[in-house]
Design a protein around this motif. Sequence first.
Motif, PDB file in Angstrom:
ATOM      1  N   PHE A  77      15.124  -6.936 -13.488  1.00 26.02           N
ATOM      2  CA  PHE A  77      16.038  -7.816 -12.757  1.00 26.02           C
ATOM      3  C   PHE A  77      15.313  -8.817 -11.872  1.00 26.02           C
ATOM      4  N   GLY A  78      14.068  -8.561 -11.581  1.00 26.02           N
ATOM      5  CA  GLY A  78      13.360  -9.503 -10.725  1.00 26.02           C
ATOM      6  C   GLY A  78      12.020  -8.956 -10.287  1.00 26.02           C
ATOM      7  N   THR A  79      11.276  -9.782  -9.538  1.00 23.04           N
ATOM      8  CA  THR A  79       9.947  -9.412  -9.060  1.00 23.04           C
ATOM      9  C   THR A  79       9.837  -9.738  -7.583  1.00 23.04           C
ATOM     10  N   ASP A  80       9.343  -8.786  -6.818  1.00 22.99           N
ATOM     11  CA  ASP A  80       9.070  -9.025  -5.404  1.00 22.99           C
ATOM     12  C   ASP A  80       7.661  -9.612  -5.314  1.00 22.99           C
ATOM     13  N   TYR A  81       7.586 -10.944  -5.274  1.00 25.41           N
ATOM     14  CA  TYR A  81       6.294 -11.601  -5.364  1.00 25.41           C
ATOM     15  C   TYR A  81       5.429 -11.375  -4.132  1.00 25.41           C
ATOM     16  N   SER A  82       6.027 -11.253  -2.970  1.00 23.35           N
ATOM     17  CA  SER A  82       5.229 -11.034  -1.773  1.00 23.35           C
ATOM     18  C   SER A  82       4.500  -9.695  -1.846  1.00 23.35           C
ATOM     19  N   LEU A  83       5.200  -8.647  -2.298  1.00 22.82           N
ATOM     20  CA  LEU A  83       4.564  -7.340  -2.431  1.00 22.82           C
ATOM     21  C   LEU A  83       3.585  -7.323  -3.621  1.00 22.82           C
ATOM     22  N   THR A  84       3.949  -8.010  -4.696  1.00 21.48           N
ATOM     23  CA  THR A  84       3.057  -8.063  -5.853  1.00 21.48           C
ATOM     24  C   THR A  84       1.736  -8.733  -5.505  1.00 21.48           C
ATOM     25  N   MET A  85       1.804  -9.845  -4.789  1.00 22.04           N
ATOM     26  CA  MET A  85       0.584 -10.544  -4.392  1.00 22.04           C
ATOM     27  C   MET A  85      -0.225  -9.718  -3.404  1.00 22.04           C
ATOM     28  N   LEU A 143     -15.083  -4.490 -14.937  1.00 27.12           N
ATOM     29  CA  LEU A 143     -13.940  -5.393 -15.014  1.00 27.12           C
ATOM     30  C   LEU A 143     -12.955  -4.951 -16.089  1.00 27.12           C
ATOM     31  N   ARG A 144     -13.469  -4.520 -17.232  1.00 26.66           N
ATOM     32  CA  ARG A 144     -12.607  -4.103 -18.328  1.00 26.66           C
ATOM     33  C   ARG A 144     -11.833  -2.834 -17.968  1.00 26.66           C
ATOM     34  N   PHE A 145     -12.530  -1.852 -17.394  1.00 24.36           N
ATOM     35  CA  PHE A 145     -11.889  -0.579 -17.081  1.00 24.36           C
ATOM     36  C   PHE A 145     -10.938  -0.703 -15.894  1.00 24.36           C
ATOM     37  N   TRP A 146     -11.362  -1.417 -14.873  1.00 26.32           N
ATOM     38  CA  TRP A 146     -10.581  -1.527 -13.637  1.00 26.32           C
ATOM     39  C   TRP A 146      -9.257  -2.253 -13.874  1.00 26.32           C
ATOM     40  N   ASN A 147      -9.260  -3.236 -14.764  1.00 29.09           N
ATOM     41  CA  ASN A 147      -8.066  -4.056 -14.980  1.00 29.09           C
ATOM     42  C   ASN A 147      -7.235  -3.622 -16.181  1.00 29.09           C
ATOM     43  N   ASP A 148      -7.628  -2.555 -16.862  1.00 25.92           N
ATOM     44  CA  ASP A 148      -6.898  -2.152 -18.062  1.00 25.92           C
ATOM     45  C   ASP A 148      -5.501  -1.662 -17.716  1.00 25.92           C
ATOM     46  N   PHE A 149      -4.539  -2.110 -18.497  1.00 26.66           N
ATOM     47  CA  PHE A 149      -3.149  -1.707 -18.301  1.00 26.66           C
ATOM     48  C   PHE A 149      -2.594  -0.932 -19.496  1.00 26.66           C
ATOM     49  N   SER A 150      -2.906  -1.389 -20.717  1.00 28.32           N
ATOM     50  CA  SER A 150      -2.265  -0.834 -21.904  1.00 28.32           C
ATOM     51  C   SER A 150      -2.639   0.627 -22.137  1.00 28.32           C
ATOM     52  N   PHE A 151      -3.920   0.960 -22.044  1.00 31.29           N
ATOM     53  CA  PHE A 151      -4.326   2.342 -22.262  1.00 31.29           C
ATOM     54  C   PHE A 151      -3.732   3.263 -21.197  1.00 31.29           C
ATOM     55  N   TRP A 176       0.825  -1.209   0.000  1.00 32.01           N
ATOM     56  CA  TRP A 176       0.000   0.000   0.000  1.00 32.01           C
ATOM     57  C   TRP A 176       0.860   1.259   0.000  1.00 32.01           C
ATOM     58  N   ASP A 177       1.937   1.254   0.818  1.00 34.13           N
ATOM     59  CA  ASP A 177       2.792   2.439   0.933  1.00 34.13           C
ATOM     60  C   ASP A 177       3.728   2.585  -0.264  1.00 34.13           C
ATOM     61  N   LEU A 178       4.445   1.516  -0.630  1.00 32.92           N
ATOM     62  CA  LEU A 178       5.439   1.606  -1.698  1.00 32.92           C
ATOM     63  C   LEU A 178       4.803   1.836  -3.061  1.00 32.92           C
ATOM     64  N   GLY A 179       3.676   1.202  -3.309  1.00 34.67           N
ATOM     65  CA  GLY A 179       3.008   1.349  -4.597  1.00 34.67           C
ATOM     66  C   GLY A 179       2.071   2.530  -4.674  1.00 34.67           C
ATOM     67  N   LYS A 180       1.980   3.297  -3.565  1.00 36.10           N
ATOM     68  CA  LYS A 180       1.045   4.426  -3.494  1.00 36.10           C
ATOM     69  C   LYS A 180      -0.348   3.976  -3.940  1.00 36.10           C
ATOM     70  N   LEU A 212      -1.065   0.077 -13.157  1.00 34.02           N
ATOM     71  CA  LEU A 212       0.266   0.674 -13.271  1.00 34.02           C
ATOM     72  C   LEU A 212       1.022   0.577 -11.959  1.00 34.02           C
ATOM     73  N   SER A 213       0.316   0.714 -10.841  1.00 33.88           N
ATOM     74  CA  SER A 213       0.968   0.576  -9.538  1.00 33.88           C
ATOM     75  C   SER A 213       1.474  -0.845  -9.317  1.00 33.88           C
ATOM     76  N   LEU A 214       0.741  -1.832  -9.827  1.00 28.87           N
ATOM     77  CA  LEU A 214       1.188  -3.225  -9.686  1.00 28.87           C
ATOM     78  C   LEU A 214       2.496  -3.472 -10.425  1.00 28.87           C
ATOM     79  N   SER A 215       2.705  -2.771 -11.516  1.00 27.54           N
ATOM     80  CA  SER A 215       3.918  -2.980 -12.314  1.00 27.54           C
ATOM     81  C   SER A 215       5.168  -2.442 -11.613  1.00 27.54           C
TER      82      SER A 215
END
Length: 289
Positions: free
Chosen positions: A249-257, A217-225, A74-78, A240-243
């Motif tokens: 170099f890698g993915t922090d899966y705990s924070l991503t999930m 669902l379409r609007f909430w999950n859209d990434f490309s636009f 919540w904090d790091l991804g704003k 965009l915050s999830l990305s």
Amino acid sequence: MQGTTDVRSSDSNGSLWRKPVSGVVKTLLLVYAAVTLYPLYWLMISAFKSNQEFFNRPYAWPQNFQIDNITRAWDLGKMGQALINSTIVTLAAVVLTIVLGTLAAYALERFTFKMNNIIKGIFLLGMLIPIHSTLVPLFIFMNKIGLLDTYWSLILPYTAFELPIAIFLGMAYLASIPREVEEAAMIDGNGWWGVFGRIIFPLCLPVISTVTILAFLRFWNDFSFALVFINSQALKTLPLSLSLFSDGFGTDYSLTMGAMFIAVIPTIVIYLIFQEQIMKGMVAGSVKG
């Protein structure tokens, strides 16, 4: 007597066949439900695991619940600002889609005019256009008119590409509503706007609920636009915050999930609110009278 016996025997044979078939159908539905719900269950248990436990025990229940995954994500991804941005964009696009789609569906279904079939064909063509093929021309257009990097750069394309589906679902549903209902309202002194606002719109709530959840669902999950049209950090949406938790170099899966767990909660809430109306809207247009 012989005829009665034959009927009874055929009914008993039919009931004997129905029970096994019903059992197989129920079993298949349970399997389908389990397969469908399992990814959501896996996401929820993974959101509370450390990175080490995520790789060592990917399908097991968390040994120690890492609650700080949620707070750190919540904090790091704003996520707070991203949640506000996604809510503004999604709600505005959904409202525009519902209002414009219902009005257009009513006009195309109930009124006869020269361009009726042509307009229907244009909207049908809109359903066939690959959405992502329009990213470059839309980017150039938004840049020229000064809408790039604003809420409207997402709201307007979302609404435009969702309108064909909303219109055709609305037309199919309106075809099941007898015209006598409108004629009775006209006799009572209502004009066309009164008929639409007081009669048609309330009757269309099931299909409106269906359009709402599909559009949400379409609007909430859209990434490309959002990735192409939004540059400002203050306007970034949830996808965009999830990305931000993944780089080259890698993915922090705990924070991503943890972040995905936050992002999926509104979707579940919206579906639970509208689920009954969604089912009515999906089947009502297939039955006339």
